[in-house]
Design an enzyme around this catalytic site. Structure first.
Site, short mmCIF file in Angstrom:
data_model
loop_
_atom_site.label_atom_id
_atom_site.label_comp_id
_atom_site.label_asym_id
_atom_site.label_seq_id
_atom_site.Cartn_x
_atom_site.Cartn_y
_atom_site.Cartn_z
N ASN A 8 -3.00 6.59 -1.27
CA ASN A 8 -3.86 5.49 -1.31
C ASN A 8 -3.37 4.34 -1.72
O ASN A 8 -3.23 4.46 -2.80
CB ASN A 8 -4.81 6.44 -2.49
N ALA A 10 -4.66 1.77 -2.73
CA ALA A 10 -5.48 1.44 -3.65
C ALA A 10 -5.19 1.42 -5.08
O ALA A 10 -6.44 0.99 -5.94
CB ALA A 10 -7.26 1.45 -3.22
N CYS A 11 -4.81 3.03 -5.16
CA CYS A 11 -4.27 3.83 -6.36
C CYS A 11 -2.71 3.06 -6.63
O CYS A 11 -2.11 3.22 -5.94
CB CYS A 11 -4.13 5.32 -5.68
N GLY A 12 -3.07 2.90 -8.05
CA GLY A 12 -1.35 2.08 -8.56
C GLY A 12 -0.76 3.34 -9.03
O GLY A 12 0.51 3.34 -8.27
N ARG A 15 1.21 3.73 -5.13
CA ARG A 15 2.44 2.88 -5.25
C ARG A 15 3.13 3.27 -6.05
O ARG A 15 4.56 2.67 -5.77
CB ARG A 15 1.15 1.05 -5.41
#
Length: 140
Positions: A8, A10-12, A15
């Site tokens: 995802n 948008a997920c730190g 990432r």
């Protein structure tokens, strides 16, 4: 077999895991599961390989789990799986598949157990915390 990350962007944490994989010299197959969704066989296989139950893989924060009534311990695995298929965000992430196994990589440095070689250091997460020191050793 290559490394696969159910990601995802948008997920730190997701990432960070993706960056750790890439820093190790491997370009993974990236599956953005919020776009592709899940199938029941896929989830069952991933959970079995990772040693997870649907309850253990349920994302409870920043998801509709509470409003869907899924936090009650009496909710069975079949109901959780149905909800995860209908709402892909309910599956905690990232899940990484490699020749060394399958893991839900939270915290992000968990992915290091799935890599053939550690990335060169020093290497830091987005929040600035060290993962690999200057000598190439795991931190923490």
């Amino acid at each position: 077999m290559s490394i696969v990350i159910h990601h995802n962007p948008a997920c730190g944490t997701s990432r960070n895991v993706l960056e750790l994989i890439r820093a190790s010299g491997t370009e993974p197959v990236v599956i953005e599961y919020l776009q592709t969704g899940w199938t029941r066989p896929q989830l069952l296989a991933l959970f079995a390989a990772a040693g997870l139950t649907p309850r253990a893989a349920l994302r409870t924060s920043k998801s509709p789990a509470a409003e869907l009534g899924l936090l009650d311990e009496s909710v069975d695995d079949e109901t959780l799986l149905d909800a995860m298929i209908a709402h892909p965000v309910l599956v905690n992430r990232p899940i990484v598949v490699s020749p060394k196994g399958v893991l839900l990589c939270r915290p992000s440095e968990t992915v290091l157990d799935l890599l053939d070689r550690l990335p060169p250091g020093p290497l830091f997460k987005e929040d600035g915390s060290a993962v690999i020191d200057a000598e190439g050793r795991r931190v923490g």
